[in-house]
Motif scaffolding. Structure first.
Motif, PDB file in Angstrom:
ATOM      1  N   ARG A 102       2.096  81.007  34.947  1.00 64.61           N
ATOM      2  CA  ARG A 102       1.477  82.159  35.642  1.00 64.61           C
ATOM      3  C   ARG A 102      -0.021  82.213  35.359  1.00 64.61           C
ATOM      4  N   LYS A 103      -0.376  81.984  34.081  1.00 59.25           N
ATOM      5  CA  LYS A 103      -1.809  82.028  33.722  1.00 59.25           C
ATOM      6  C   LYS A 103      -2.578  80.926  34.450  1.00 59.25           C
ATOM      7  N   ALA A 104      -1.948  79.754  34.557  1.00 58.72           N
ATOM      8  CA  ALA A 104      -2.647  78.609  35.132  1.00 58.72           C
ATOM      9  C   ALA A 104      -2.727  78.671  36.664  1.00 58.72           C
ATOM     10  N   TYR A 105      -1.727  79.256  37.289  1.00 66.99           N
ATOM     11  CA  TYR A 105      -1.647  79.158  38.763  1.00 66.99           C
ATOM     12  C   TYR A 105      -1.568  80.492  39.500  1.00 66.99           C
ATOM     13  N   GLY A 106      -1.148  81.566  38.775  1.00 67.92           N
ATOM     14  CA  GLY A 106      -0.739  82.817  39.429  1.00 67.92           C
ATOM     15  C   GLY A 106      -1.652  83.303  40.532  1.00 67.92           C
ATOM     16  N   ALA A 107      -2.936  83.510  40.193  1.00 62.23           N
ATOM     17  CA  ALA A 107      -3.849  84.111  41.177  1.00 62.23           C
ATOM     18  C   ALA A 107      -3.981  83.215  42.408  1.00 62.23           C
ATOM     19  N   TRP A 108      -3.927  81.911  42.192  1.00 59.28           N
ATOM     20  CA  TRP A 108      -4.110  80.987  43.307  1.00 59.28           C
ATOM     21  C   TRP A 108      -2.857  80.862  44.168  1.00 59.28           C
TER      22      TRP A 108
END
Ligand code: BGC
Length: 454
Positions: free
Chosen positions: A294-300
């Motif tokens: 989630r930290k690595a990809y969530g917003a994207w």
């Protein structure tokens, strides 16, 4: 190898893509994927087989770029200067002809914003003309051009205005996209807005990374401060500046506005963003790997669900995240690796299939493997890696993931950013003095696969 055969085959796929949405249509529904093409299961008609590069890493003398200034500042985070790089600025035809001869039908490269807009608001017709010639050269050799609008380097004036921390950044990027697209978009087969805008988040999400970044961030801040001072500027912010959280909303807006600008010039061109996707897997009971994803990809992932015709996936590694509970048994060591080589242990080809399946499940968009490759001086290892990666991709496609193409990183041994020229990802070696290109056995190997499935 039959060069004539290869170029006529690849020319056919370029023509298929010239019809605009043909590339997307090829993977438009999961049903298309199960279909076989003359007994070749798993790869749909129009599948892109290509190699990827980036302007700053191969062209040489990208002197208007922010990173060029940073490289030449003291202190600097770069171990050496990019200099002439592979001199691809002058040798693009040789590179494209070689790629076609090897059997590939597509070339992913980036256009250098700093060359095209050397001062804010002033666009260089000569440089636009240059990239038009690169695109035309691809067509001449039966190669579909896949163009990245932003691959890490920005104009120096953009960094001096605050880079991706400047509230005006998305509009500035969109204006560049609009101008470049107006001139070149008709020749493109697909386009990428930004390359790996969340790569910093991926590395920072890795457990234990914070000690490394505490030291590295200090050096990076000192380098940026020295660059600002050297330019007599209040600010100097490149993509290497250690504030990924601050940049994310502006990068997201940049992708969205850049996407709209390119689509305004040609609505049927497939346009997307590429993500750096490490295959985070559980390494033990109660592993927090989902939180790390989630930290690595969530917003994207949220962004791509809203904006993008496909998702570019760039995968190089798998990392198993330990848990609070019992550790899972270690994986067997990878072949060709020296005992105890911890990096080699992460270079697992099956990570590609996992990455593609995860990102597709999250975004529900077709996937373009816009980069995949391995850093190694042992080309037999690269061949092993390629076979495993393609097999894992094929398996994912057989399970219903729509994949539009596969681009290997990289065509050439190139300038690997702050790490300089030592890391070798190329299918083709480059003599740094004569610039002579020498294809490695892996180039013929992957080119052969490309030709077989084109
Ligand atoms: C980047 C490339 C880079 C490659 C290998 C990717 O993260 O997009 O520019 O050279 O990894 O390090």
């Amino acid at each position: 190898m039959n060069p004539t055969g290869s170029s006529s085959l690849s020319r056919r796929s370029v023509l298929a893509a010239a019809a605009g949405g043909a590339l997307l249509a090829a993977v438009g529904g999961t049903t298309a994927l199960g279909a076989t093409q003359a007994g070749k299961p798993g790869f749909p008609r129009g599948f892109r087989w290509g190699c990827a590069t980036a302007a700053y890493q191969i062209e040489g003398n990208n002197t208007g770029s922010d990173l060029w200034f940073l490289e030449n500042t003291v202190p600097t985070t770069f171990v050496e200067r990019s200099g002439d790089a592979c001199d691809s600025y002058h040798r693009y035809e040789e590179d494209i002809a070689l790629l076609a001869r090897l059997g590939f039908n597509s070339y992913r490269f980036s256009i250098d914003w700093a060359r095209i807009e050397p001062t804010r608001g002033d666009f260089s017709n000569a440089e636009i003309d240059y990239y038009q010639r690169v695109i035309a050269c691809c067509h001449k050799h039966g190669v579909a051009p896949a163009v990245t609008f932003f691959h890490s380097a920005a104009p120096r004036w953009f960094a001096m205005a605050g880079g991706w921390l400047n509230p005006e950044a998305p509009a500035l990027f969109a204006r560049f996209c609009s101008t470049a697209a107006r001139a070149m978009v008709q020749g493109m087969s697909c386009a990428f807005t930004l390359n790996e805008p969340q790569v910093a988040q991926v590395f920072r999400a890795i457990p234990g990374a914070s000690a490394y970044f505490t030291r590295q961030d200090e050096l990076s801040k000192a380098a940026h401060a020295a660059a600002a001072k050297g330019l007599n500027s209040e600010r100097f912010v490149t993509t290497d500046f250690p504030d990924p959280e601050g940049m994310t909303p502006l990068l997201i807006a940049g992708h969205e506005q850049g996407y709209a600008a390119i689509k305004a010039e040609r609505s049927d061109l497939p346009v997307g963003v590429t993500l750096s996707v490490t295959d985070f897997q559980p390494g033990g009971e109660d592993s927090p790997y989902e939180e790390i994803r989630r930290k690595a990809y969530g917003a994207w992932l949220d962004t791509i669900r809203r904006t993008g015709d496909f998702t570019g996936v760039q995968n190089y590694r798998q990392i198993r995240i330990p848990g609070k509970g019992k550790a899972f048994p270690p994986l067997p060591p990878t072949p060709f690796a020296e005992a105890g080589d911890r990096i080699a242990d992460l270079q697992r080809p099956e990570a590609l299939g996992n990455a593609v399946e995860y990102i597709h499940a999250e975004t529900q968009k077709p996937i373009m493997v816009s980069e995949n490759g391995i850093e190694t001086d042992n080309d037999a290892r690269r061949v092993w890696y390629i076979d495993g990666a393609i097999a894992s991709l094929q398996a994912s496609m057989a399970r219903g993931v729509p994949v539009m193409g596969y681009y290997h990183w990289s065509l050439l041994d190139n300038f690997e950013w702050t790490r300089g020229y030592k890391p070798r990802f190329g299918l083709v070696a480059v003599d740094r003095t004569t610039f002579k290109r020498t294809p490695k056995p892996s180039a013929a190997h992957l080119g052969g696969i490309a030709r077989r499935y084109s």
